[in-house]
Design an enzyme around this catalytic site. Sequence first.
Site, PDB file in Angstrom:
ATOM      1  CG  ASP A  74      -0.397  -0.119   2.472  1.00 10.53           C
ATOM      2  OD1 ASP A  74       0.719  -0.831   2.610  1.00 10.53           O
ATOM      3  OD2 ASP A  74      -0.564   0.584   3.454  1.00 10.53           O
ATOM      4  CD  GLU A 136       4.385   0.530   6.904  1.00 10.29           C
ATOM      5  OE1 GLU A 136       5.184   0.665   7.469  1.00 10.29           O
ATOM      6  OE2 GLU A 136       3.896   1.287   6.197  1.00 10.29           O
TER       7      GLU A 136
HETATM    8 ZN   LIG Z   1       6.892   2.206   4.017  1.00  9.40          ZN
END
Ligand SMILES: [Zn+2]
Length: 385
Positions: A74, A136
């Site tokens: 992401d 993340e």
């Molecule tokens: Zn990163």
Amino acid sequence: MVPLTPRQLLDRLVGFPTVSRLSNLDLIDWLEGYLASHGIAAHRHWNEDRSKAALFGHVGPLVEGAVVLSGHSDVVPVEGQTWTTDPWTVTERDGRLYGRGTCDMKGYVALAIWTLVEGQRRGLSTPLQLALSYDEELGCTGAPPMIAAMQGVVPKGGAVIVGEPSRMDLITGHKGGTGYHVHVKGYEVHSSLLPYGVSAIMDGARLIGCANDQNAVLQALVPTPAAARFVPPFTTLHVGMIQGGTAHNITAADCRFAVEMRVIPGEDIAALEARFRAEAARLDAAIKAARPEAGVTLDHFFGVPALRPEKDGVAEALVRRLTGANTSGVVSYGTEAGQFQEAGYSAVVCGPGDIAQAHQPDEFLDLSEFHAGHRFMENLLDALA
Ligand SMILES: [Zn+2]
């Protein structure tokens, strides 16, 4: 499929607009097919509503001790930022590769995919794994379920290299983090009648005041040797957003804000959180004494363990060998390395690019960094051959 170069892989990856709030399945579908076309069976770990998946794969002998190349799929949004290039196309200009995620961290992911396929083609005596997470950027919430899913599906890895941008420097420690969404529910009255209502904003400010007080205490401490390596050399509490209230003359019915804590490795996150929760509970009780329907609620929205520098760490020794580094550093941002370490892996951070370019408009990766990463992976393949 013809093996793609790292640069071609980066072009493909950046072309998938995998902003954290969107699905990453187009990228995962493509990557799964690409790996399969090279004889690598990858495994998915789905999120709860199956809108996203992590992907991990193993090449080389089916034994424990693989080197794990870890990244996230992401990226952060581009809305509200002024870009001079298309964020979803890699644009090469003046020795830089522009595009969302080039630096954080599709550059590293491209190199990791390339290395996995090369490892499969060349044959390895020590295994290699790829671990690609999601979410993340929402607080490292995607990695723990992926790490759990890897157990028993692929042999347990030994050394994890998390490729967050470090300019290919060896990072052996980072702060831990934890965050709470706070909702103070007030009671509306005309502001002239303040004592008979509850101003969610004014009570929320008390809790923010506690965070300020705590910062003052932490900042005044003499840093331990472990803390002295960090900038700043102490744990911090931060409120980055706040909303509430409807008019200057109405006691606010609601106040919402987010508190995050960045904690030096070895310091007690739980104790810090307990102190904050105790303050919130005290405030809640005081508010409820006046208006039982009002009060304070906390929602723990992320928690990332610190990365503790390891004594004789396998991952550190490997990266030292591959880069020739004889020093190591620490960083104040959190990564998935702490989560791998918590799950029993040896872990470090080392990846191309500068964190200063991450999350920025016109995010870029220096070509020289990308090439340094490529050399690193060549050395890794030699070491695993
Ligand atoms: Zn990163």
